[in-house]
Scaffold this motif. Structure first.
Motif, short mmCIF file in Angstrom:
data_model
loop_
_atom_site.label_atom_id
_atom_site.label_comp_id
_atom_site.label_asym_id
_atom_site.label_seq_id
_atom_site.Cartn_x
_atom_site.Cartn_y
_atom_site.Cartn_z
N ASN A 1 0.82 -1.21 0.00
CA ASN A 1 0.00 0.00 0.00
C ASN A 1 0.85 1.26 0.00
N ASP B 1 0.77 4.87 1.53
CA ASP B 1 0.14 5.85 2.39
C ASP B 1 0.82 7.20 2.20
N THR B 2 0.41 8.18 2.98
CA THR B 2 0.93 9.55 2.80
C THR B 2 2.43 9.60 3.02
N ARG C 1 4.69 7.13 2.84
CA ARG C 1 5.43 6.43 1.79
C ARG C 1 5.37 7.21 0.47
#
Length: 280
Positions: A185, A187-188, A190
């Motif tokens: 996934n 996310d912000t 990463r």
């Protein structure tokens, strides 16, 4: 300062090593260990007893300088900060380390009780000692816990950062061509690192083309798509053309249903197809 308080302080300082040894022996008898753990503990015994004696000595100093409580708080905070880091690096769990507090309280008060009885201290003086020692012990537990947790958080953050950096690997395939296989996934946090690391690594490798393979990305929503587009736009500004590969059928359906447009972005079915076209 009362003469009796001074005598108590002097005794604690004089006997801190002996008290520390008794405390350590008592503490170790309470701990269940494997034979290997016991051998490792024996090797560190002198150092740990020294650390314990330093801490006990602080309470002797507190009795000698009981009017300067703030200074003693600072000294205890310093000890807790250093010891919290030391115990964390030894790999001792916080709940196990905090059990020490009860042993410190037991052995410090045992020594004080013996002396107070010998000196026949009046109740008023005994309460002065209680009001001095117990708050310092309580404060030390709080400071030690905070210090331990701080180092634990720093270690977790460092590990997380290292993991994130490893999760953005730009791999060179041939001169001027690299691939970034994304897995998991986005996310912000990463996404931020994805931008920074992709630009940096692409520039370092002097790429002209980057294959962005998203076959390992489970979810592509508007946020993920927006972040990927920003990376592609940023790469274009430094002269790197991006080719997206590995869009799985379910991800393709999501992209269409969300109305995400891939106009102007080169898309290929897989890495092999993209590589062949670049070298065809």
């Amino acid at each position: 300062m009362s003469n009796q308080m001074r005598l108590l302080g002097e005794k604690i300082l004089r006997e801190k090593d002996m008290i520390a040894e008794k405390l350590h022996k008592d503490r170790m008898s309470d701990v269940e260990m494997t034979e290997i753990e016991r051998m490792q503990a024996d090797k560190m015994e002198a150092q740990i007893i020294h650390i314990r004696a330093e801490f006990i000595g602080l309470f002797g100093e507190a009795l000698l300088n009981h009017e300067n409580k703030d200074k003693m708080m600072e000294k205890i905070e310093k000890w807790c900060k250093e010891t919290g880091e030391y115990f964390f690096k030894l790999g001792i769990p916080l709940d196990e380390a905090l059990k020490d507090a009860g042993f410190y309280r037991k052995h410090i008060w045992k020594s004080l009780e013996e002396s107070m009885m010998e000196l026949e201290m009046p109740a008023s003086e005994v309460f002065k000692v209680i009001y001095l020692i117990d708050p310092l012990l309580d404060h030390s537990i709080h400071c030690f816990s905070m210090s331990y947790v701080k180092y634990h958080q720093v270690t977790l953050e460092n590990a997380k950062q290292a993991f994130l950096e490893l999760s953005v690997p730009v791999v060179p395939l041939s001169k001027g061509v690299g691939i970034l296989p994304l897995i998991g996934n986005i996310d912000t946090e990463r996404a931020r690192l994805l931008m920074e690391e992709t630009l940096k690594q692409s520039a370092n490798l002097k790429l002209s083309h980057l294959i962005l393979d998203i076959s390992g990305v489970m979810i592509v929503d508007t946020m993920v798509a927006d972040q990927l587009f920003k990376v592609i736009e940023a790469l274009a500004l430094i002269g790197v053309k991006t080719i997206i590969t590995g869009i799985r059928p379910e991800v393709a359906q999501t992209i269409v249903s969300l109305g995400i447009k891939l106009n102007g972005i080169q898309v290929k079915a897989n890495v092999y197809q993209a590589f062949e076209e670049l070298h065809g």
